[in-house]
Structures are given as structure tokens and as C-alpha cells.
Design an enzyme around this catalytic site. Structure first.
Site, short mmCIF file in Angstrom:
data_model
loop_
_atom_site.label_atom_id
_atom_site.label_comp_id
_atom_site.label_asym_id
_atom_site.label_seq_id
_atom_site.Cartn_x
_atom_site.Cartn_y
_atom_site.Cartn_z
N TRP A 101 0.82 -1.21 0.00
CA TRP A 101 0.00 0.00 0.00
C TRP A 101 0.84 1.25 0.00
CZ3 TRP A 101 -4.33 -0.76 -2.06
CH2 TRP A 101 -5.03 -1.94 -1.87
N ASP A 175 -1.88 6.35 6.39
CA ASP A 175 -2.95 5.57 5.76
C ASP A 175 -3.36 4.53 6.81
OD1 ASP A 175 -4.51 3.73 4.44
OD2 ASP A 175 -3.11 3.40 2.78
N LYS A 199 -12.85 -1.71 5.50
CA LYS A 199 -12.12 -2.69 6.29
C LYS A 199 -12.73 -2.78 7.69
CE LYS A 199 -9.40 -2.78 2.72
NZ LYS A 199 -8.22 -1.99 2.52
C1 PLP Z 1 -7.63 -1.43 1.20
C2 PLP Z 1 -6.56 -0.44 1.36
C3 PLP Z 1 -6.37 0.63 0.48
C4 PLP Z 1 -7.17 0.78 -0.80
O1 PLP Z 1 -8.44 1.18 -0.61
P1 PLP Z 1 -9.43 1.37 -1.86
O2 PLP Z 1 -10.67 1.76 -1.15
O3 PLP Z 1 -9.53 0.06 -2.57
O4 PLP Z 1 -8.89 2.43 -2.73
C5 PLP Z 1 -5.38 1.55 0.74
N1 PLP Z 1 -4.58 1.41 1.82
C6 PLP Z 1 -4.71 0.38 2.67
C7 PLP Z 1 -3.80 0.29 3.85
C8 PLP Z 1 -5.70 -0.57 2.49
O5 PLP Z 1 -5.83 -1.60 3.33
#
Ligand code: PLP
Length: 368
Positions: A101, A175, A199
Site C-alpha cells: 500500500w 494511511d 475494512k
Molecule cells: C484497502 C486499502 C487501500 C485501498 O483502498 P481502496 O478503497 O480500494 O482504494 C489503501 N490502503 C490500505 C492500507 C488498504 O488496506
């Protein structure tokens, strides 16, 4: 109703109580004669839903008053562009790359300024975390990017770095998509946090941004208005139509979170306690088994996403088939890593992890 345990990394399981409440409200939300999907986002009904969601989230995560909470769209990946569009001012951005990521974030930022790689765990195949004192931080960087939980590699930052103590004045951008609301956040060390909801907060389609007020108002002129944090903030996340149903579902999840208790703890603190117990149970079992293996350094193992391998990979398919028959769903690992992955977000009860461990033990004994 007894539902299977769902270990998906995302979109992920939601609390049954939340889904049930949504089902009850589907045709008629609180006597309004409308379902939430059918309401004007500017009507009094939805305005009360979004206001409660924001207030509950602020309380749950102890977000200080000089931070704004934004409900956006585009997911974590869109934020890889939206953050540099808003914060880079075309200048230098520091990136700590610890897995898939943050690697994606680093790559995307090249379109908007001058990203620099200041630390990486690539030589360990993303199983370690470079200590903050080893980061080669730039003077004058606009921000430092860190993925605080790498969902695919299962690496989690257990203590956010104090950039000031490392000699940097840059705000820290995290993030926190895959561990938001699983633990507390030290906001004194953060300038901006973003995460997709799917998530640990609710359905896909909603992106949460928590941003310090002084970081608003510096967007590049090419930044789309709908993605300019100041525009979004000034309009109470209503510059354009927000993802109303996803906000409502996340709001129900926040109310569920507020009701959670562990001993004298409640809310996110209770969840953190429970999440530690869940992760300890699974890691402890894996480390003591002959069949299963987790490769991540012990001090940076994720509580949320636990990738593991069978030492005999020819048994992978049999493992997954048997798990599914037991009501243990979506355990297949990410294709870039292989093996298995169990995601233990807030909605996963301890009983789900106990059921997984019981199955893993039985599967190992059967094969021995
Ligand atoms: C799932 C995830 C993303 C991507 O998210 P999207 O909604 O698919 O754009 C980005 N960063 C992390 C850490 C993630 O787990």
C-alpha cells in the site's frame, strides 16, 4: 441467526447487529416513510444522521477540535493522489515504504511533486519495520507518508513516530485504512489520517479523512474542487452528494462501537483490548505449530491482518475447502504474498478466532 465467521481483508464482515438494524430501517427510517438511500442529503433526516456519525467518530477516536473530519469518496487509492494534490504544493514529500500500500502511494505521488523514498523494508520482503531513527528525512518536506497498517503484508506500526523528535517539521500522513478504530491514535503526532471504510468502519464507497486545520487551503490549482479538503470541510462534506448510505452504515457501526465493553473499558479502548487478545491467540498458536508459519517480525506484527503459510503448500486447497465447510470464510492470502490471511477486524469476535484455531489444530493433527 448463526452466521459463518468471515475473515475477509475487505470489504469485510460487519457486526450482525448493525446489519440487522439496517434491515429494520430499510423501507422506513425512524417513521420518516423513507429508506436512507432515498433521502435528500440536505434534508433534516440525513443531516441528523451525518451529524451523529461525525460526533460519534470524534468521540470514539478522541479527535481534537483542531482536526476536521471529512467524509469523502474514492477510497484509499484516490487519497494517494488527493493527499499530494492538497499537501505537496509541488514540493518534496517523504515516503516510508513498508509494503504494497505505501508502495502504491509513493508511486502515485510522482504525478504531483517530488516524492523521496526515505526508508524501506523491501530487503526483508516487507516483514520488518525500519526504525524511525534510520529514516533519511528531507529538510523542508511537505509531509511524511506512512502506512500504519500494511493490510497485505501484515505489518503494523505500534507506535507512531514523533517527527519533531527526529528533526522534521513535516506533518505525518498516515494511511490507517485497515486498522482505524481498532486502537487509539496519538493525534499529537499526526497531521492527516485517511482510510477507506470497507475494512473496519462500514461498506465500501466511503473514505474517511481526519485532517489538522492548518493543512487546509493549500491545494494545487489543478486539484478537483470535490477533492479539495478545504472545499469539502467548508461544506460539511456536502460539496457534492456524499455516499449517504455508507455514512449511515458507518454511523450504525460507530454506535455499536460505543456500546462495546471489556471490563471497565468501552469503545475503541475495549476493542483494542479485544483485538490484542484475538491476535495473541492466533499468533501464539501459529508460532507453536509445526505446520503453520508467520514471517513478520514479532514487534511489528499486525493485530488486524495475519498472513500465514502452510509449510506444505500442497495442502493449501484442502485447508481452504475444510475451512469453508466449517464456516470459516475468505482465508485465502493475497495473490502477491500467497498462503493464507486471517483478518481480525473489530467485527470478528474472539469466538471466531477460537473456531479458526480449533480448525487449524485439527487440520494439522490430521496431516501429521
Ligand atoms: C484497502 C486499502 C487501500 C485501498 O483502498 P481502496 O478503497 O480500494 O482504494 C489503501 N490502503 C490500505 C492500507 C488498504 O488496506
Amino acid at each position: 441467526m448463526n452466521r459463518p465467521y468471515n475473515f475477509s481483508a475487505g470489504p469485510a464482515a460487519m457486526p450482525a447487529e448493525v446489519l440487522q438494524q439496517a434491515a429494520t430501517d430499510m423501507l422506513d427510517w425512524q417513521g420518516s416513510g423513507m429508506g436512507v438511500m432515498e433521502m435528500s442529503h440536505r434534508g433534516t433526516e440525513f443531516m441528523s444522521i451525518i451529524a451523529a456519525a461525525e460526533a460519534d467518530l470524534r468521540e470514539l477516536l478522541s479527535v481534537p477540535s483542531h482536526f476536521r473530519i471529512l467524509f469523502m469518496q474514492g477510497g484509499g487509492l484516490a487519497e494517494n493522489a488527493i493527499v499530494p494534490l492538497n499537501l505537496s504544493r509541488g514540493g518534496v514529500m517523504d515516503f516510508v515504504v513498508t509494503g504494497s500500500w505505501s508502495q502504491k502511494s509513493f508511486k502515485e505521488a510522482h504525478k504531483y511533486g517530488q516524492p523521496r523514498l526515505v526508508a524501506s523494508n523491501e530487503t526483508s520482503a516487507h516483514t520488518t519495520l525500519p526504525t524511525p531513527s534510520s529514516w533519511q528525512l528531507s529538510g523542508g518536506a511537505r509531509y511524511v507518508h506512512l502506512c500504519s497498517n500494511e493490510t497485505i503484508h501484515g505489518v503494523e506500526v505500534h507506535e507512531l513516530p514523533d517527527l519533531k523528535a527526529l528533526g522534521s517539521d513535516a506533518p505525518l500522513v498516515i494511511d490507517f485504512s485497515s486498522h482505524v478504530a481498532s486502537r487509539s491514535v496519538d493525534w499529537s503526532r499526526v497531521g492527516l489520517a485517511f482510510g477507506g471504510a470497507q475494512k473496519n468502519l462500514g461498506p465500501a464507497g466511503l473514505t474517511l479523512v481526519v485532517v489538522r486545520e492548518d493543512l487546509l487551503g493549500h491545494a494545487l490549482s489543478v486539484c478537483p474542487s470535490a477533492f479539495d479538503y478545504k472545499t469539502v470541510a467548508d461544506n460539511g462534506s456536502m460539496y457534492n452528494t456524499p455516499p449517504t448510505y455508507a455514512i449511515y452504515m458507518a454511523g450504525l457501526t460507530f454506535q455499536w462501537l460505543k456500546r462495546q465493553r471489556e471490563g471497565s473499558l468501552s469503545g475503541v479502548a475495549a476493542m483494542e483490548q479485544r483485538n490484542m487478545a484475538k491476535a495473541e491467540l492466533l499468533y501464539g498458536f501459529i508460532d507453536n505449530s509445526q505446520l503453520y508459519l508467520n514471517k513478520v517480525d514479532k514487534d511489528c506484527r499486525s493485530r488486524m491482518n495475519i498472513p500465514f503459510f502452510l509449510r506444505d503448500e500442497t495442502r493449501n486447497d484442502a485447508f481452504l475447502v475444510g475451512a469453508k465447510a466449517r464456516g470459516l470464510l475468505q482465508l485465502k492470502g493475497h495473490k502477491s504474498v500467497g498462503g493464507m490471511r486471517a483478518s481480525l477486524y473489530n467485527a470478528m469476535p474472539l469466538a471466531g478466532v477460537q473456531a479458526l484455531v480449533a480448525y487449524m489444530r485439527e487440520f494439522e493433527q490430521k496431516q501429521a
